[in-house]
Design a protein around this motif. Structure first.
Motif, PDB file in Angstrom:
ATOM      1  N   LYS A  61     -10.312  -5.380  53.808  1.00 16.21           N
ATOM      2  CA  LYS A  61     -10.403  -5.211  52.355  1.00 16.21           C
ATOM      3  C   LYS A  61      -9.194  -4.460  51.819  1.00 16.21           C
ATOM      4  O   LYS A  61      -8.629  -4.823  50.777  1.00 16.21           O
ATOM      5  N   ASP A  62      -8.777  -3.403  52.521  1.00 18.05           N
ATOM      6  CA  ASP A  62      -7.612  -2.637  52.088  1.00 18.05           C
ATOM      7  C   ASP A  62      -6.341  -3.484  52.132  1.00 18.05           C
ATOM      8  O   ASP A  62      -5.491  -3.394  51.235  1.00 18.05           O
ATOM      9  N   ASP A  63      -6.199  -4.310  53.164  1.00 19.58           N
ATOM     10  CA  ASP A  63      -5.030  -5.189  53.266  1.00 19.58           C
ATOM     11  C   ASP A  63      -4.991  -6.188  52.115  1.00 19.58           C
ATOM     12  O   ASP A  63      -3.921  -6.471  51.557  1.00 19.58           O
ATOM     13  N   MET A  64      -6.143  -6.732  51.770  1.00 18.86           N
ATOM     14  CA  MET A  64      -6.189  -7.702  50.676  1.00 18.86           C
ATOM     15  C   MET A  64      -5.828  -7.041  49.335  1.00 18.86           C
ATOM     16  O   MET A  64      -5.103  -7.612  48.520  1.00 18.86           O
ATOM     17  N   LYS A  65      -6.328  -5.822  49.107  1.00 18.13           N
ATOM     18  CA  LYS A  65      -5.985  -5.115  47.873  1.00 18.13           C
ATOM     19  C   LYS A  65      -4.485  -4.861  47.784  1.00 18.13           C
ATOM     20  O   LYS A  65      -3.872  -5.022  46.723  1.00 18.13           O
ATOM     21  N   GLU A  66      -3.883  -4.482  48.910  1.00 19.24           N
ATOM     22  CA  GLU A  66      -2.446  -4.241  48.940  1.00 19.24           C
ATOM     23  C   GLU A  66      -1.658  -5.532  48.681  1.00 19.24           C
ATOM     24  O   GLU A  66      -0.656  -5.529  47.955  1.00 19.24           O
ATOM     25  N   LEU A  67      -2.125  -6.633  49.249  1.00 14.91           N
ATOM     26  CA  LEU A  67      -1.470  -7.920  49.022  1.00 14.91           C
ATOM     27  C   LEU A  67      -1.541  -8.328  47.559  1.00 14.91           C
ATOM     28  O   LEU A  67      -0.555  -8.778  46.973  1.00 14.91           O
ATOM     29  N   TRP A  68      -2.718  -8.150  46.941  1.00 15.65           N
ATOM     30  CA  TRP A  68      -2.874  -8.506  45.528  1.00 15.65           C
ATOM     31  C   TRP A  68      -1.929  -7.681  44.663  1.00 15.65           C
ATOM     32  O   TRP A  68      -1.281  -8.201  43.754  1.00 15.65           O
ATOM     33  N   GLU A  69      -1.861  -6.372  44.925  1.00 13.61           N
ATOM     34  CA  GLU A  69      -0.999  -5.519  44.114  1.00 13.61           C
ATOM     35  C   GLU A  69       0.468  -5.866  44.303  1.00 13.61           C
ATOM     36  O   GLU A  69       1.252  -5.823  43.363  1.00 13.61           O
ATOM     37  N   THR A  70       0.863  -6.225  45.519  1.00 14.27           N
ATOM     38  CA  THR A  70       2.244  -6.624  45.768  1.00 14.27           C
ATOM     39  C   THR A  70       2.585  -7.899  44.999  1.00 14.27           C
ATOM     40  O   THR A  70       3.660  -8.008  44.396  1.00 14.27           O
ATOM     41  N   ARG A  71       1.687  -8.855  45.008  1.00 11.79           N
ATOM     42  CA  ARG A  71       1.920 -10.103  44.269  1.00 11.79           C
ATOM     43  C   ARG A  71       2.014  -9.859  42.764  1.00 11.79           C
ATOM     44  O   ARG A  71       2.874 -10.398  42.081  1.00 11.79           O
ATOM     45  N   ILE A  72       1.110  -9.037  42.243  1.00  5.87           N
ATOM     46  CA  ILE A  72       1.115  -8.751  40.808  1.00  5.87           C
ATOM     47  C   ILE A  72       2.395  -8.015  40.423  1.00  5.87           C
ATOM     48  O   ILE A  72       3.034  -8.328  39.417  1.00  5.87           O
ATOM     49  N   ASN A  73       2.778  -7.047  41.234  1.00  7.28           N
ATOM     50  CA  ASN A  73       3.975  -6.263  40.935  1.00  7.28           C
ATOM     51  C   ASN A  73       5.226  -7.130  40.990  1.00  7.28           C
ATOM     52  O   ASN A  73       6.114  -7.021  40.141  1.00  7.28           O
ATOM     53  N   GLY A  74       5.303  -8.026  41.976  1.00  8.00           N
ATOM     54  CA  GLY A  74       6.448  -8.928  42.066  1.00  8.00           C
ATOM     55  C   GLY A  74       6.534  -9.863  40.879  1.00  8.00           C
ATOM     56  O   GLY A  74       7.621 -10.101  40.323  1.00  8.00           O
ATOM     57  N   ALA A  75       5.410 -10.409  40.469  1.00  7.89           N
ATOM     58  CA  ALA A  75       5.402 -11.318  39.315  1.00  7.89           C
ATOM     59  C   ALA A  75       5.694 -10.566  38.022  1.00  7.89           C
ATOM     60  O   ALA A  75       6.356 -11.092  37.123  1.00  7.89           O
ATOM     61  N   ALA A  76       5.215  -9.333  37.912  1.00  3.02           N
ATOM     62  CA  ALA A  76       5.468  -8.551  36.702  1.00  3.02           C
ATOM     63  C   ALA A  76       6.943  -8.155  36.604  1.00  3.02           C
ATOM     64  O   ALA A  76       7.513  -8.125  35.510  1.00  3.02           O
ATOM     65  N   LYS A  77       7.571  -7.891  37.740  1.00  2.00           N
ATOM     66  CA  LYS A  77       9.002  -7.546  37.713  1.00  2.00           C
ATOM     67  C   LYS A  77       9.857  -8.728  37.288  1.00  2.00           C
ATOM     68  O   LYS A  77      10.933  -8.540  36.737  1.00  2.00           O
ATOM     69  N   GLU A  78       9.397  -9.940  37.530  1.00  2.00           N
ATOM     70  CA  GLU A  78      10.123 -11.115  37.049  1.00  2.00           C
ATOM     71  C   GLU A  78      10.155 -11.160  35.523  1.00  2.00           C
ATOM     72  O   GLU A  78      11.061 -11.745  34.940  1.00  2.00           O
ATOM     73  N   HIS A  79       9.171 -10.526  34.886  1.00  2.00           N
ATOM     74  CA  HIS A  79       9.073 -10.533  33.430  1.00  2.00           C
ATOM     75  C   HIS A  79       9.419  -9.170  32.842  1.00  2.00           C
ATOM     76  O   HIS A  79       8.930  -8.807  31.765  1.00  2.00           O
ATOM     77  N   ASN A  80      10.268  -8.397  33.545  1.00  2.00           N
ATOM     78  CA  ASN A  80      10.754  -7.079  33.089  1.00  2.00           C
ATOM     79  C   ASN A  80       9.620  -6.103  32.793  1.00  2.00           C
ATOM     80  O   ASN A  80       9.601  -5.446  31.765  1.00  2.00           O
ATOM     81  N   SER A  81       8.661  -6.031  33.671  1.00  2.00           N
ATOM     82  CA  SER A  81       7.525  -5.138  33.497  1.00  2.00           C
ATOM     83  C   SER A  81       7.158  -4.578  34.865  1.00  2.00           C
ATOM     84  O   SER A  81       7.853  -4.826  35.844  1.00  2.00           O
ATOM     85  N   ASN A  82       6.109  -3.812  34.917  1.00  2.00           N
ATOM     86  CA  ASN A  82       5.556  -3.408  36.209  1.00  2.00           C
ATOM     87  C   ASN A  82       4.041  -3.426  36.135  1.00  2.00           C
ATOM     88  O   ASN A  82       3.456  -3.689  35.084  1.00  2.00           O
ATOM     89  N   ILE A  83       3.413  -3.133  37.251  1.00  2.00           N
ATOM     90  CA  ILE A  83       1.957  -3.304  37.345  1.00  2.00           C
ATOM     91  C   ILE A  83       1.207  -2.329  36.438  1.00  2.00           C
ATOM     92  O   ILE A  83       0.181  -2.671  35.856  1.00  2.00           O
ATOM     93  N   LYS A  84       1.741  -1.118  36.266  1.00  2.00           N
ATOM     94  CA  LYS A  84       1.058  -0.129  35.424  1.00  2.00           C
ATOM     95  C   LYS A  84       1.042  -0.566  33.961  1.00  2.00           C
ATOM     96  O   LYS A  84       0.021  -0.484  33.284  1.00  2.00           O
ATOM     97  N   ILE A  85       2.189  -1.041  33.484  1.00  2.00           N
ATOM     98  CA  ILE A  85       2.267  -1.507  32.093  1.00  2.00           C
ATOM     99  C   ILE A  85       1.358  -2.720  31.894  1.00  2.00           C
ATOM    100  O   ILE A  85       0.651  -2.828  30.892  1.00  2.00           O
ATOM    101  N   LEU A  86       1.380  -3.613  32.864  1.00  2.00           N
ATOM    102  CA  LEU A  86       0.563  -4.823  32.766  1.00  2.00           C
ATOM    103  C   LEU A  86      -0.924  -4.489  32.700  1.00  2.00           C
ATOM    104  O   LEU A  86      -1.642  -4.967  31.809  1.00  2.00           O
ATOM    105  N   LEU A  87      -1.399  -3.662  33.603  1.00  2.00           N
ATOM    106  CA  LEU A  87      -2.825  -3.329  33.623  1.00  2.00           C
ATOM    107  C   LEU A  87      -3.226  -2.499  32.411  1.00  2.00           C
ATOM    108  O   LEU A  87      -4.329  -2.659  31.865  1.00  2.00           O
ATOM    109  N   GLU A  88      -2.328  -1.601  31.963  1.00  2.00           N
ATOM    110  CA  GLU A  88      -2.623  -0.801  30.768  1.00  2.00           C
ATOM    111  C   GLU A  88      -2.730  -1.688  29.537  1.00  2.00           C
ATOM    112  O   GLU A  88      -3.655  -1.565  28.733  1.00  2.00           O
TER     113      GLU A  88
END
Length: 151
Positions: A61-88
């Motif tokens: 479960k912990d590995d899957m959560k880390e994978l999801w966050e890595t994917r979200i963060n990578g995709a958000a950086k493509e759009h000049n953002s990061n995961i904190k801004i996106l989730l907020e």
């Protein structure tokens, strides 16, 4: 079962012991050697295996959560953002998507994820979120609060 003496009654442990041991031997069936046939050794190894499988499920479960966050963060950086801004921003817009669904959108629906990222950036910029850069603000997104400012 009729017991003629008290000694026979004490020595007879009943059918429960047979079924309890049978259950342990079923769990130890794939082991090799005495670990499979000797009860005292089998029960130790079965208990250890069950404990490690419990820990392994939590680690998965912990590995899957880390994978999801890595994917979200990578995709958000493509759009000049990061995961904190996106989730907020998504939280402020009442878009209630969990990390699993966001990572699925990031991988399989990049245009949808870009739209969500633009909405989140616009909402956080409007709300005065300090970490939002000016370059991450899209011009094409109109959020609820921006309508009054355009007039």
């Amino acid at each position: 079962m009729v017991f003629l003496t008290a000694q026979l009654f004490i020595r007879c442990r009943g059918p429960d012991e047979f079924w309890r041991k049978r259950q342990i031997f079923k769990l130890a069936a794939h082991y090799i050697g005495r670990r499979r046939n000797c009860y005292s050794i089998a029960i130790r190894n079965v208990n250890r295996a069950l404990l490690k499988s419990t820990i392994g499920r939590q680690l998965k479960k912990d590995d899957m959560k880390e994978l999801w966050e890595t994917r979200i963060n990578g995709a958000a950086k493509e759009h000049n953002s990061n995961i904190k801004i996106l989730l907020e921003g998504l939280g402020r817009c009442n878009i209630l998507l969990n990390r699993k669904s966001l990572s699925t959108l990031a991988v399989w629906e990049p245009r949808t994820f870009k739209c969500l990222s633009d909405i989140a950036c616009a909402k956080t910029k409007l709300g005065g979120f300090k970490r939002v850069a000016d370059k991450s603000m899209p011009e094409t997104v109109i959020v609820e609060g921006l309508i009054d400012e355009l007039d």
